[in-house]
Design a protein around this motif. Sequence first.
Motif, PDB file in Angstrom:
ATOM      1  N   ILE A   1     -25.942   2.356   4.725  1.00  0.00           N
ATOM      2  CA  ILE A   1     -25.150   1.611   5.150  1.00  0.00           C
ATOM      3  C   ILE A   1     -26.194   1.281   5.335  1.00  0.00           C
ATOM      4  O   ILE A   1     -27.181   1.547   5.624  1.00  0.00           O
ATOM      5  CB  ILE A   1     -25.247   3.260   6.627  1.00  0.00           C
ATOM      6  N   GLY A   2     -25.195  -0.597   5.210  1.00  0.00           N
ATOM      7  CA  GLY A   2     -26.223  -1.515   5.932  1.00  0.00           C
ATOM      8  C   GLY A   2     -25.957  -2.009   7.664  1.00  0.00           C
ATOM      9  O   GLY A   2     -24.958  -1.430   8.297  1.00  0.00           O
ATOM     10  N   VAL A   3     -27.186  -2.692   7.472  1.00  0.00           N
ATOM     11  CA  VAL A   3     -27.219  -3.106   8.914  1.00  0.00           C
ATOM     12  C   VAL A   3     -27.630  -5.177   9.360  1.00  0.00           C
ATOM     13  O   VAL A   3     -28.124  -5.483   8.141  1.00  0.00           O
ATOM     14  CB  VAL A   3     -28.569  -2.591  10.146  1.00  0.00           C
ATOM     15  N   PRO A   4     -26.898  -5.784   9.799  1.00  0.00           N
ATOM     16  CA  PRO A   4     -26.660  -6.811   9.726  1.00  0.00           C
ATOM     17  C   PRO A   4     -27.172  -8.289  10.171  1.00  0.00           C
ATOM     18  O   PRO A   4     -27.555  -8.816   9.956  1.00  0.00           O
ATOM     19  CB  PRO A   4     -25.412  -7.351   9.878  1.00  0.00           C
ATOM     20  N   TYR A   5     -28.725  -7.184  10.875  1.00  0.00           N
ATOM     21  CA  TYR A   5     -29.311  -7.709  11.875  1.00  0.00           C
ATOM     22  C   TYR A   5     -30.735  -7.667  11.268  1.00  0.00           C
ATOM     23  O   TYR A   5     -31.210  -6.522  10.504  1.00  0.00           O
ATOM     24  CB  TYR A   5     -28.997  -7.410  13.554  1.00  0.00           C
ATOM     25  N   CYS A   6     -31.634  -9.072  11.638  1.00  0.00           N
ATOM     26  CA  CYS A   6     -33.003  -8.654  11.687  1.00  0.00           C
ATOM     27  C   CYS A   6     -33.750  -9.959  12.618  1.00  0.00           C
ATOM     28  O   CYS A   6     -33.148 -10.211  13.736  1.00  0.00           O
ATOM     29  CB  CYS A   6     -32.970  -9.863  10.442  1.00  0.00           C
ATOM     30  N   ILE A   7     -34.510  -9.345  12.527  1.00  0.00           N
ATOM     31  CA  ILE A   7     -35.706  -9.761  13.927  1.00  0.00           C
ATOM     32  C   ILE A   7     -36.091 -11.326  14.122  1.00  0.00           C
ATOM     33  O   ILE A   7     -35.183 -12.221  12.690  1.00  0.00           O
ATOM     34  CB  ILE A   7     -36.792  -9.706  14.444  1.00  0.00           C
ATOM     35  N   ARG A   8     -35.763 -12.441  15.411  1.00  0.00           N
ATOM     36  CA  ARG A   8     -35.748 -13.574  15.013  1.00  0.00           C
ATOM     37  C   ARG A   8     -36.452 -13.792  14.363  1.00  0.00           C
ATOM     38  O   ARG A   8     -38.261 -13.800  14.992  1.00  0.00           O
ATOM     39  CB  ARG A   8     -35.736 -14.795  15.648  1.00  0.00           C
ATOM     40  N   THR A   9     -37.437 -15.003  12.957  1.00  0.00           N
ATOM     41  CA  THR A   9     -38.906 -15.102  12.704  1.00  0.00           C
ATOM     42  C   THR A   9     -38.519 -17.003  12.952  1.00  0.00           C
ATOM     43  O   THR A   9     -37.432 -17.688  12.329  1.00  0.00           O
ATOM     44  CB  THR A   9     -38.979 -14.616  10.880  1.00  0.00           C
ATOM     45  N   ASP A  10     -40.010 -17.451  12.687  1.00  0.00           N
ATOM     46  CA  ASP A  10     -40.162 -19.158  12.288  1.00  0.00           C
ATOM     47  C   ASP A  10     -40.781 -19.377  11.172  1.00  0.00           C
ATOM     48  O   ASP A  10     -42.465 -18.985  11.784  1.00  0.00           O
ATOM     49  CB  ASP A  10     -40.033 -19.554  13.427  1.00  0.00           C
TER      50      ASP A  10
ATOM     51  N   GLY B   1     -38.456 -16.602   5.746  1.00  0.00           N
ATOM     52  CA  GLY B   1     -38.967 -17.715   4.789  1.00  0.00           C
ATOM     53  C   GLY B   1     -38.630 -17.932   3.265  1.00  0.00           C
ATOM     54  O   GLY B   1     -38.660 -18.626   2.682  1.00  0.00           O
ATOM     55  N   TYR B   2     -38.341 -16.074   2.992  1.00  0.00           N
ATOM     56  CA  TYR B   2     -37.822 -16.240   1.694  1.00  0.00           C
ATOM     57  C   TYR B   2     -36.226 -15.310   1.556  1.00  0.00           C
ATOM     58  O   TYR B   2     -35.898 -15.301  -0.205  1.00  0.00           O
ATOM     59  CB  TYR B   2     -39.200 -15.722   0.912  1.00  0.00           C
ATOM     60  N   CYS B   3     -35.863 -14.511   2.803  1.00  0.00           N
ATOM     61  CA  CYS B   3     -34.802 -13.820   2.061  1.00  0.00           C
ATOM     62  C   CYS B   3     -33.716 -14.219   1.347  1.00  0.00           C
ATOM     63  O   CYS B   3     -32.616 -15.663   2.411  1.00  0.00           O
ATOM     64  CB  CYS B   3     -34.604 -12.886   3.357  1.00  0.00           C
ATOM     65  N   LEU B   4     -32.847 -13.937   0.580  1.00  0.00           N
ATOM     66  CA  LEU B   4     -31.259 -14.547   0.090  1.00  0.00           C
ATOM     67  C   LEU B   4     -30.430 -13.861   0.981  1.00  0.00           C
ATOM     68  O   LEU B   4     -29.434 -14.077  -0.374  1.00  0.00           O
ATOM     69  CB  LEU B   4     -31.449 -14.392  -1.443  1.00  0.00           C
ATOM     70  N   PHE B   5     -30.631 -12.206   1.609  1.00  0.00           N
ATOM     71  CA  PHE B   5     -29.648 -11.410   1.334  1.00  0.00           C
ATOM     72  C   PHE B   5     -28.711 -12.415   3.357  1.00  0.00           C
ATOM     73  O   PHE B   5     -29.429 -12.587   3.667  1.00  0.00           O
ATOM     74  CB  PHE B   5     -30.062 -10.053   1.573  1.00  0.00           C
ATOM     75  N   PRO B   6     -27.356 -11.374   2.997  1.00  0.00           N
ATOM     76  CA  PRO B   6     -27.101 -12.518   4.415  1.00  0.00           C
ATOM     77  C   PRO B   6     -27.434 -11.436   5.680  1.00  0.00           C
ATOM     78  O   PRO B   6     -27.460 -10.275   5.706  1.00  0.00           O
ATOM     79  CB  PRO B   6     -25.111 -12.097   4.299  1.00  0.00           C
TER      80      PRO B   6
ATOM     81  N   LEU C   1     -46.798 -16.477   6.596  1.00  0.00           N
ATOM     82  CA  LEU C   1     -46.250 -17.092   6.445  1.00  0.00           C
ATOM     83  C   LEU C   1     -44.903 -16.669   6.578  1.00  0.00           C
ATOM     84  O   LEU C   1     -44.076 -17.466   6.210  1.00  0.00           O
ATOM     85  CB  LEU C   1     -46.776 -16.875   4.683  1.00  0.00           C
ATOM     86  N   SER C   2     -44.731 -15.771   6.360  1.00  0.00           N
ATOM     87  CA  SER C   2     -42.945 -15.238   6.624  1.00  0.00           C
ATOM     88  C   SER C   2     -42.619 -14.830   8.288  1.00  0.00           C
ATOM     89  O   SER C   2     -41.259 -15.378   8.163  1.00  0.00           O
ATOM     90  CB  SER C   2     -43.099 -13.769   6.534  1.00  0.00           C
ATOM     91  N   GLY C   3     -43.779 -15.426   8.991  1.00  0.00           N
ATOM     92  CA  GLY C   3     -43.099 -16.126  10.359  1.00  0.00           C
ATOM     93  C   GLY C   3     -43.257 -14.375  11.178  1.00  0.00           C
ATOM     94  O   GLY C   3     -42.346 -14.079  12.568  1.00  0.00           O
ATOM     95  N   ARG C   4     -42.924 -13.532  10.239  1.00  0.00           N
ATOM     96  CA  ARG C   4     -43.155 -11.730  11.224  1.00  0.00           C
ATOM     97  C   ARG C   4     -44.872 -11.970  12.163  1.00  0.00           C
ATOM     98  O   ARG C   4     -45.916 -12.913  11.466  1.00  0.00           O
ATOM     99  CB  ARG C   4     -43.571 -10.953  10.436  1.00  0.00           C
TER     100      ARG C   4
END
Length: 477
Positions: free
Chosen positions: A63-72, A77-82, A192-195
């Motif tokens: 069961i998936g969730v579409p949302y992620c917190i905003r990063t800069d 920086g690397y995620c290829l998933f929608p 470096l990932s913005g987290r």
Amino acid sequence: MLDSTYVTDYIDSHLGQRQVNKIQHGFPSPRYWTGTTVPVDEITEDRGRLRRAGQASEVFLYIGVPYCIRTDPGKCGYCLFPVEEFKGNDALEDYYGYVEREAELYRERLAGTRLGSAYFGGGTSNLYRPAHYLKIMELVNRLFPDVAAGADLTLEGIPQLFTRDKMQAIRDSGMNRVSMGVQQVNERLNSLSGRRQTTRHVTQSLDWAREFGLAANVDVIFGWPQQTVETMLADLRTLVSWDVHDITHYELNVGGPTDFALNRFHELPSTLSNLEMYRAGRDYLLEQGYEQHGAYSFRKPGDPASRDFREGYRPQLHDVADVVGLGYAAISFFGAAVLGPGRSWSYINQRNLARYKAMIDEGRLPVERAFRHEPDDWVLATVFRHLLSMGLDRPGLRAAMGVDVYDEFATVWDGLAARGLAEVTPERITLVGDGPFYTPMVSTLLAEERYRALREREVGQQKERLVPAGEGAGHVG
């Protein structure tokens, strides 16, 4: 079967190339999934026949969730998933209402099916408020009243979003494991990932998991920008000192329009450095009493909260394991190969959130793209999954598929064995030495002939679409 000289040349030319994981979606790549619907009634009938014959395997639920917190930079920086940017719990809970409705579309069709394990992923599944984890498990129990004893029920999340209340709610819901995407313990490299993750976030989350008797897996990545063998080992030493029993240690996938690919590629360790990191990390964890259970997974026996952890996207031996994916961009796999050719399917849900919701509003499964497996595709899909556990049980897979996986790809296995990357016995084919590091290369080589055929079919279909109406063989202008 591939020519042995071609196999030798391919292996030699790819040992120094960056590895790109092609196993995540199984076989074939989603680029070849051109269907837009799936025959749900046919799939239901197949599972019913298997169940009545006592041949139906347990299923894995995602069961998936579409949302992620905003990063800069965006997407860490690397995620290829929608993914979609998280904008608040109201939107998240509205989305989950659609997941519940999607589950209802499956409920009667899966009646009598036993759940073997479940994974609640994303996106970021620990964005939910504490009370919501019980709702998730209520959905699971409605869909699968029969849950296997010791089933692994894992919720994925990032350390800075766990709270003590959430961890207790996760335990009280019936889930029994959390998987933490730590990525880097080193705070400077992680930034470096913005987290905004700190060491304290990780240690506190692990303490809460132990307090409530939850098993905890930690994911860390090697091949990160500016990372060295020593900083990688320092992270692993820290995790061992924290008594983390399950560690997933995998290579960074770099590609697409991501910050790491576009702006930090020059900061990435070389391919040979990544291989050195794999070796050093593996050897260190083995020295510390961990067992290697997969290309990227290590477990130390003795975790009081641990169960018989099974990675969901790998069938059990002698089984044909199906995957039910619910939610935005979720992938499903139905593989009733014992019923004959062409009865196996992979499909992915809509990666457009508005379209996902619209299809459920119309009472339809929200399928975006689908692929009907021919017999060769089914064999490759199954082999790809088992490669993640570093080995293939020849008798077990022969019983499940009716083919010997050595005979099907003999030149590949022999080429790997000649370089000390695999061992072949009558009972088992095992990736050894650096073999697990090269799992992506191995999977690509195994699939080479079939991909050629799929590319040729794709070109032929494109040519057919370009022929104007009325033209063709025998047509007189």
